[in-house]
Design a protein around this motif. Structure first.
Motif, PDB file in Angstrom:
ATOM      1  N   LEU A   1       0.825  -1.206   0.000  1.00 32.56           N
ATOM      2  CA  LEU A   1       0.000   0.000   0.000  1.00 32.56           C
ATOM      3  C   LEU A   1       0.857   1.253   0.000  1.00 32.56           C
ATOM      4  CD1 LEU A   1      -2.589  -0.988   2.758  1.00 32.56           C
ATOM      5  CD2 LEU A   1      -2.772  -1.350   0.287  1.00 32.56           C
ATOM      6  N   ILE A   2       0.290   2.306  -0.591  1.00 30.52           N
ATOM      7  CA  ILE A   2       0.843   3.644  -0.510  1.00 30.52           C
ATOM      8  C   ILE A   2      -0.224   4.541   0.091  1.00 30.52           C
ATOM      9  CG2 ILE A   2       1.657   5.632  -1.832  1.00 30.52           C
ATOM     10  CD1 ILE A   2       2.709   3.559  -3.898  1.00 30.52           C
ATOM     11  N   LEU A   3       0.091   5.183   1.212  1.00 28.56           N
ATOM     12  CA  LEU A   3      -0.860   6.085   1.852  1.00 28.56           C
ATOM     13  C   LEU A   3      -0.908   7.407   1.103  1.00 28.56           C
ATOM     14  CD1 LEU A   3      -0.285   5.616   5.684  1.00 28.56           C
ATOM     15  CD2 LEU A   3      -2.373   5.150   4.415  1.00 28.56           C
ATOM     16  N   VAL A   4      -2.104   7.886   0.884  1.00 28.25           N
ATOM     17  CA  VAL A   4      -2.311   9.177   0.235  1.00 28.25           C
ATOM     18  C   VAL A   4      -2.586  10.204   1.319  1.00 28.25           C
ATOM     19  CG1 VAL A   4      -3.680  10.476  -1.434  1.00 28.25           C
ATOM     20  CG2 VAL A   4      -3.237   8.037  -1.812  1.00 28.25           C
ATOM     21  N   GLY A   5      -1.617  11.087   1.560  1.00 30.21           N
ATOM     22  CA  GLY A   5      -1.743  12.083   2.606  1.00 30.21           C
ATOM     23  C   GLY A   5      -0.881  11.748   3.809  1.00 30.21           C
TER      24      GLY A   5
ATOM     25  N   PHE B   1       6.658  11.611   8.865  1.00 27.16           N
ATOM     26  CA  PHE B   1       5.430  10.816   8.971  1.00 27.16           C
ATOM     27  C   PHE B   1       5.802   9.370   9.304  1.00 27.16           C
ATOM     28  CE2 PHE B   1       1.791   8.522   6.888  1.00 27.16           C
ATOM     29  CZ  PHE B   1       0.825   8.934   7.798  1.00 27.16           C
ATOM     30  N   TYR B   2       5.929   9.100  10.598  1.00 28.37           N
ATOM     31  CA  TYR B   2       6.245   7.759  11.095  1.00 28.37           C
ATOM     32  C   TYR B   2       7.453   7.141  10.387  1.00 28.37           C
ATOM     33  CZ  TYR B   2       1.709   7.970  13.415  1.00 28.37           C
ATOM     34  OH  TYR B   2       0.644   8.333  14.208  1.00 28.37           O
ATOM     35  N   GLU B   3       8.360   7.963   9.933  1.00 25.18           N
ATOM     36  CA  GLU B   3       9.577   7.508   9.266  1.00 25.18           C
ATOM     37  C   GLU B   3       9.294   6.691   8.005  1.00 25.18           C
ATOM     38  OE1 GLU B   3      11.990   5.549  12.173  1.00 25.18           O
ATOM     39  OE2 GLU B   3      12.394   7.410  13.270  1.00 25.18           O
ATOM     40  N   LEU B   4       8.099   6.871   7.440  1.00 23.53           N
ATOM     41  CA  LEU B   4       7.795   6.220   6.166  1.00 23.53           C
ATOM     42  C   LEU B   4       8.502   6.952   5.028  1.00 23.53           C
ATOM     43  CD1 LEU B   4       3.939   5.528   6.427  1.00 23.53           C
ATOM     44  CD2 LEU B   4       5.802   3.877   6.625  1.00 23.53           C
ATOM     45  N   SER B   5       8.722   6.244   3.956  1.00 21.53           N
ATOM     46  CA  SER B   5       9.376   6.837   2.792  1.00 21.53           C
ATOM     47  C   SER B   5       8.439   7.826   2.108  1.00 21.53           C
ATOM     48  CB  SER B   5       9.779   5.753   1.803  1.00 21.53           C
ATOM     49  OG  SER B   5      10.725   4.872   2.363  1.00 21.53           O
ATOM     50  N   TYR B   6       8.979   8.988   1.774  1.00 21.00           N
ATOM     51  CA  TYR B   6       8.225   9.975   1.011  1.00 21.00           C
ATOM     52  C   TYR B   6       8.422   9.684  -0.472  1.00 21.00           C
ATOM     53  CZ  TYR B   6       6.854  14.459  -1.009  1.00 21.00           C
ATOM     54  OH  TYR B   6       6.262  15.432  -1.763  1.00 21.00           O
ATOM     55  N   LEU B   7       7.324   9.493  -1.201  1.00 16.18           N
ATOM     56  CA  LEU B   7       7.388   9.050  -2.591  1.00 16.18           C
ATOM     57  C   LEU B   7       7.036  10.143  -3.594  1.00 16.18           C
ATOM     58  CD1 LEU B   7       5.656   5.582  -2.086  1.00 16.18           C
ATOM     59  CD2 LEU B   7       8.095   6.118  -1.979  1.00 16.18           C
ATOM     60  N   GLY B   8       6.838  11.374  -3.115  1.00 20.77           N
ATOM     61  CA  GLY B   8       6.440  12.466  -3.987  1.00 20.77           C
ATOM     62  C   GLY B   8       4.969  12.781  -3.829  1.00 20.77           C
ATOM     63  N   ASP B   9       4.405  13.487  -4.793  1.00 23.54           N
ATOM     64  CA  ASP B   9       2.968  13.760  -4.771  1.00 23.54           C
ATOM     65  C   ASP B   9       2.296  12.963  -5.881  1.00 23.54           C
ATOM     66  OD1 ASP B   9       3.428  15.143  -7.136  1.00 23.54           O
ATOM     67  OD2 ASP B   9       3.250  17.121  -6.210  1.00 23.54           O
ATOM     68  N   GLU B  10       1.007  13.221  -6.080  1.00 23.33           N
ATOM     69  CA  GLU B  10       0.244  12.426  -7.051  1.00 23.33           C
ATOM     70  C   GLU B  10       0.742  12.579  -8.485  1.00 23.33           C
ATOM     71  OE1 GLU B  10      -2.052  16.280  -6.340  1.00 23.33           O
ATOM     72  OE2 GLU B  10      -0.945  14.799  -5.139  1.00 23.33           O
ATOM     73  N   GLY B  11       1.451  13.666  -8.749  1.00 24.72           N
ATOM     74  CA  GLY B  11       1.971  13.875 -10.090  1.00 24.72           C
ATOM     75  C   GLY B  11       3.397  13.401 -10.287  1.00 24.72           C
ATOM     76  N   SER B  12       4.167  13.368  -9.198  1.00 27.82           N
ATOM     77  CA  SER B  12       5.588  13.071  -9.335  1.00 27.82           C
ATOM     78  C   SER B  12       5.988  11.665  -8.904  1.00 27.82           C
ATOM     79  CB  SER B  12       6.413  14.085  -8.533  1.00 27.82           C
ATOM     80  OG  SER B  12       6.132  13.973  -7.145  1.00 27.82           O
ATOM     81  N   ILE B  13       5.120  10.928  -8.214  1.00 26.33           N
ATOM     82  CA  ILE B  13       5.455   9.573  -7.804  1.00 26.33           C
ATOM     83  C   ILE B  13       5.795   8.734  -9.033  1.00 26.33           C
ATOM     84  CG2 ILE B  13       2.997   8.947  -7.722  1.00 26.33           C
ATOM     85  CD1 ILE B  13       3.684   6.855  -5.627  1.00 26.33           C
ATOM     86  N   HIS B  14       6.821   7.922  -8.919  1.00 24.80           N
ATOM     87  CA  HIS B  14       7.311   7.168 -10.074  1.00 24.80           C
ATOM     88  C   HIS B  14       6.250   6.183 -10.573  1.00 24.80           C
ATOM     89  CE1 HIS B  14       9.865   4.569 -12.565  1.00 24.80           C
ATOM     90  NE2 HIS B  14      10.688   5.616 -12.634  1.00 24.80           N
ATOM     91  N   GLN B  15       6.148   6.067 -11.872  1.00 23.62           N
ATOM     92  CA  GLN B  15       5.103   5.228 -12.479  1.00 23.62           C
ATOM     93  C   GLN B  15       5.218   3.760 -12.077  1.00 23.62           C
ATOM     94  OE1 GLN B  15       2.676   6.757 -14.261  1.00 23.62           O
ATOM     95  NE2 GLN B  15       1.544   4.815 -14.334  1.00 23.62           N
TER      96      GLN B  15
END
Length: 208
Positions: A4-8, A38-52
Protein backbone atom coordinates in the motif's frame (compact mmCIF):
# COMPACT_ATOMS: atom_id res chain seq x y z
CA UNK A 1 0.22 -9.38 1.63
CA UNK A 2 -1.08 -6.12 0.16
CA UNK A 3 1.45 -3.43 -0.71
CA UNK A 4 0.00 0.00 0.00
CA UNK A 5 0.84 3.64 -0.51
CA UNK A 6 -0.86 6.09 1.85
CA UNK A 7 -2.31 9.18 0.24
CA UNK A 8 -1.74 12.08 2.61
CA UNK A 9 0.17 12.57 5.84
CA UNK A 10 -2.26 14.61 7.92
CA UNK A 11 -4.48 13.69 10.85
CA UNK A 12 -6.64 11.09 9.16
CA UNK A 13 -3.61 9.47 7.51
CA UNK A 14 -2.09 9.09 10.98
CA UNK A 15 -5.22 7.30 12.15
CA UNK A 16 -5.15 4.97 9.14
CA UNK A 17 -1.49 4.21 9.76
CA UNK A 18 -2.35 3.09 13.28
CA UNK A 19 -5.22 0.93 12.05
CA UNK A 20 -2.82 -0.83 9.69
CA UNK A 21 -0.45 -1.87 12.44
CA UNK A 22 -0.43 -5.59 13.22
CA UNK A 23 -2.05 -6.41 9.88
CA UNK A 24 -0.54 -8.19 6.92
CA UNK A 25 -0.42 -5.00 4.82
CA UNK A 26 2.94 -3.55 3.84
CA UNK A 27 3.13 0.25 3.59
CA UNK A 28 5.71 1.25 0.98
CA UNK A 29 5.46 4.95 1.79
CA UNK A 30 3.23 7.96 1.42
CA UNK A 31 2.51 10.74 -1.05
CA UNK A 32 1.78 14.37 -0.24
CA UNK A 33 2.58 17.85 -1.49
CA UNK A 34 5.68 17.96 0.68
CA UNK A 35 7.81 15.69 2.82
CA UNK A 36 7.16 15.48 6.56
CA UNK A 37 8.20 13.35 9.49
CA UNK A 38 5.43 10.82 8.97
CA UNK A 39 6.25 7.76 11.09
CA UNK A 40 9.58 7.51 9.27
CA UNK A 41 7.79 6.22 6.17
CA UNK A 42 9.38 6.84 2.79
CA UNK A 43 8.22 9.97 1.01
CA UNK A 44 7.39 9.05 -2.59
CA UNK A 45 6.44 12.47 -3.99
CA UNK A 46 2.97 13.76 -4.77
CA UNK A 47 0.24 12.43 -7.05
CA UNK A 48 1.97 13.87 -10.09
CA UNK A 49 5.59 13.07 -9.33
CA UNK A 50 5.46 9.57 -7.80
CA UNK A 51 7.31 7.17 -10.07
CA UNK A 52 5.10 5.23 -12.48
CA UNK A 53 6.57 1.89 -11.32
CA UNK A 54 4.64 2.18 -8.06
CA UNK A 55 1.34 2.01 -9.93
CA UNK A 56 2.00 -1.63 -10.79
CA UNK A 57 3.60 -2.51 -7.48
CA UNK A 58 1.05 -1.16 -4.99
CA UNK A 59 -2.46 0.09 -4.35
CA UNK A 60 -3.30 3.53 -3.00
CA UNK A 61 -5.14 4.05 0.28
CA UNK A 62 -6.87 7.40 0.79
CA UNK A 63 -5.83 9.08 4.02
CA UNK A 64 -7.39 12.49 3.36
CA UNK A 65 -10.49 13.77 5.13
CA UNK A 66 -11.33 16.75 2.88
CA UNK A 67 -13.87 16.03 0.17
CA UNK A 68 -12.69 18.44 -2.53
CA UNK A 69 -9.01 17.58 -2.08
CA UNK A 70 -9.80 13.87 -2.21
CA UNK A 71 -11.73 14.31 -5.47
CA UNK A 72 -8.85 16.18 -7.09
CA UNK A 73 -6.21 13.65 -6.08
CA UNK A 74 -8.38 10.66 -7.00
CA UNK A 75 -8.85 12.04 -10.51
CA UNK A 76 -5.11 12.60 -10.97
CA UNK A 77 -4.17 9.15 -9.68
CA UNK A 78 -6.84 7.42 -11.75
CA UNK A 79 -5.57 9.19 -14.87
CA UNK A 80 -2.20 7.56 -14.18
CA UNK A 81 -3.73 4.10 -13.79
CA UNK A 82 -3.86 3.80 -10.00
CA UNK A 83 -5.57 0.97 -8.18
CA UNK A 84 -7.24 1.92 -4.91
CA UNK A 85 -7.37 -0.28 -1.83
CA UNK A 86 -10.54 -0.71 0.22
CA UNK A 87 -9.78 -0.86 3.93
CA UNK A 88 -12.30 -2.46 6.28
CA UNK A 89 -11.28 -2.49 9.92
CA UNK A 90 -11.71 -5.81 11.71
CA UNK A 91 -14.28 -4.29 14.10
CA UNK A 92 -16.50 -2.89 11.32
CA UNK A 93 -19.80 -4.68 10.71
CA UNK A 94 -20.75 -5.26 7.08
CA UNK A 95 -23.94 -7.05 6.02
CA UNK A 96 -23.48 -9.93 3.62
CA UNK A 97 -25.65 -8.26 0.96
CA UNK A 98 -24.17 -4.77 1.31
CA UNK A 99 -22.36 -3.36 -1.71
CA UNK A 100 -19.00 -1.59 -1.52
CA UNK A 101 -17.27 0.31 -4.30
CA UNK A 102 -13.59 0.83 -4.97
CA UNK A 103 -11.35 2.59 -2.46
CA UNK A 104 -13.81 2.70 0.43
CA UNK A 105 -12.60 3.02 4.02
CA UNK A 106 -14.52 1.64 7.00
CA UNK A 107 -12.99 2.72 10.29
CA UNK A 108 -13.32 0.96 13.67
CA UNK A 109 -16.86 0.16 14.79
CA UNK A 110 -18.51 1.52 11.67
CA UNK A 111 -21.56 -0.35 10.36
CA UNK A 112 -23.05 -1.08 6.94
CA UNK A 113 -26.41 -2.80 7.10
CA UNK A 114 -28.62 -4.96 4.90
CA UNK A 115 -28.96 -3.87 1.28
CA UNK A 116 -26.94 -0.69 1.81
CA UNK A 117 -24.51 0.60 -0.80
CA UNK A 118 -21.31 2.61 -0.58
CA UNK A 119 -20.19 4.00 -3.92
CA UNK A 120 -16.50 4.43 -4.77
CA UNK A 121 -14.20 6.22 -2.29
CA UNK A 122 -16.73 6.59 0.53
CA UNK A 123 -15.29 7.03 4.03
CA UNK A 124 -17.09 5.89 7.18
CA UNK A 125 -15.24 7.18 10.21
CA UNK A 126 -15.46 5.61 13.67
CA UNK A 127 -18.96 4.55 14.75
CA UNK A 128 -20.56 5.91 11.57
CA UNK A 129 -23.51 3.79 10.46
CA UNK A 130 -25.47 3.23 7.27
CA UNK A 131 -28.83 1.50 7.74
CA UNK A 132 -30.75 -0.83 5.48
CA UNK A 133 -31.21 0.11 1.82
CA UNK A 134 -29.31 3.39 2.09
CA UNK A 135 -26.95 4.73 -0.57
CA UNK A 136 -23.87 6.86 0.13
CA UNK A 137 -22.68 8.64 -3.00
CA UNK A 138 -19.17 8.61 -4.43
CA UNK A 139 -16.42 10.29 -2.39
CA UNK A 140 -18.74 11.17 0.48
CA UNK A 141 -17.56 11.24 4.09
CA UNK A 142 -19.44 10.30 7.26
CA UNK A 143 -17.65 11.71 10.29
CA UNK A 144 -17.67 9.91 13.66
CA UNK A 145 -21.17 8.84 14.76
CA UNK A 146 -22.85 10.18 11.63
CA UNK A 147 -25.82 8.08 10.54
CA UNK A 148 -28.01 7.33 7.55
CA UNK A 149 -31.32 5.78 8.58
CA UNK A 150 -33.36 3.39 6.45
CA UNK A 151 -33.54 4.22 2.70
CA UNK A 152 -31.77 7.56 3.10
CA UNK A 153 -29.43 8.62 0.32
CA UNK A 154 -26.64 11.08 -0.36
CA UNK A 155 -25.28 12.27 -3.68
CA UNK A 156 -21.57 12.38 -4.44
CA UNK A 157 -19.03 14.52 -2.58
CA UNK A 158 -21.18 14.99 0.52
CA UNK A 159 -19.83 15.61 4.01
CA UNK A 160 -21.76 14.65 7.16
CA UNK A 161 -20.28 16.17 10.30
CA UNK A 162 -19.88 14.40 13.62
CA UNK A 163 -23.20 13.07 14.89
CA UNK A 164 -25.17 14.28 11.85
CA UNK A 165 -28.10 12.13 10.81
CA UNK A 166 -30.35 11.61 7.81
CA UNK A 167 -33.73 10.32 8.92
CA UNK A 168 -35.48 7.57 6.94
CA UNK A 169 -35.87 8.33 3.20
CA UNK A 170 -34.22 11.76 3.47
CA UNK A 171 -32.12 12.76 0.46
CA UNK A 172 -29.06 14.93 -0.10
CA UNK A 173 -27.98 16.04 -3.55
CA UNK A 174 -24.38 16.28 -4.69
CA UNK A 175 -21.79 18.44 -2.91
CA UNK A 176 -23.81 18.96 0.26
CA UNK A 177 -22.49 19.56 3.77
CA UNK A 178 -24.52 18.55 6.81
CA UNK A 179 -23.15 20.24 9.91
CA UNK A 180 -22.29 18.36 13.10
CA UNK A 181 -25.27 17.19 15.12
CA UNK A 182 -27.95 18.14 12.57
CA UNK A 183 -30.83 15.69 12.22
CA UNK A 184 -32.28 16.00 8.73
CA UNK A 185 -35.78 14.86 7.81
CA UNK A 186 -36.22 16.87 4.57
CA UNK A 187 -34.54 16.39 1.21
CA UNK A 188 -32.20 18.87 -0.45
CA UNK A 189 -30.83 19.23 -3.95
CA UNK A 190 -27.22 19.99 -4.87
CA UNK A 191 -24.69 22.32 -3.26
CA UNK A 192 -26.23 22.98 0.13
CA UNK A 193 -24.67 23.76 3.50
CA UNK A 194 -27.18 22.71 6.16
CA UNK A 195 -26.76 23.60 9.82
CA UNK A 196 -29.02 24.28 12.79
CA UNK A 197 -32.10 23.75 10.59
CA UNK A 198 -30.96 26.50 8.23
CA UNK A 199 -29.51 26.19 4.74
CA UNK A 200 -26.89 28.32 3.04
CA UNK A 201 -25.83 28.32 -0.58
CA UNK A 202 -22.59 26.51 -1.34
CA UNK A 203 -22.78 27.19 -5.08
CA UNK A 204 -26.45 27.74 -5.71
CA UNK A 205 -29.65 27.49 -3.72
CA UNK A 206 -31.65 24.49 -4.91
CA UNK A 207 -33.69 23.42 -1.92
CA UNK A 208 -36.16 20.70 -2.86
Amino acid sequence: MNKLILVGSGGFAKELYQYLQNTDHEILGYIDKQKSAFYELSYLGDEGSIHQSFFKEASFLLGIGQVELRASIIAKLKARGANFFSFIHSSAIVASDALLGEGVVLCPHSMLNAGAKLEDFVLLNIYASVAHDCVVGENSILCPYATLNGEAKTGKNCFLGTGASLLPKARLGNNCVLSAGVMLSKSYKDNQLIFNLRTLKVKQNEKA
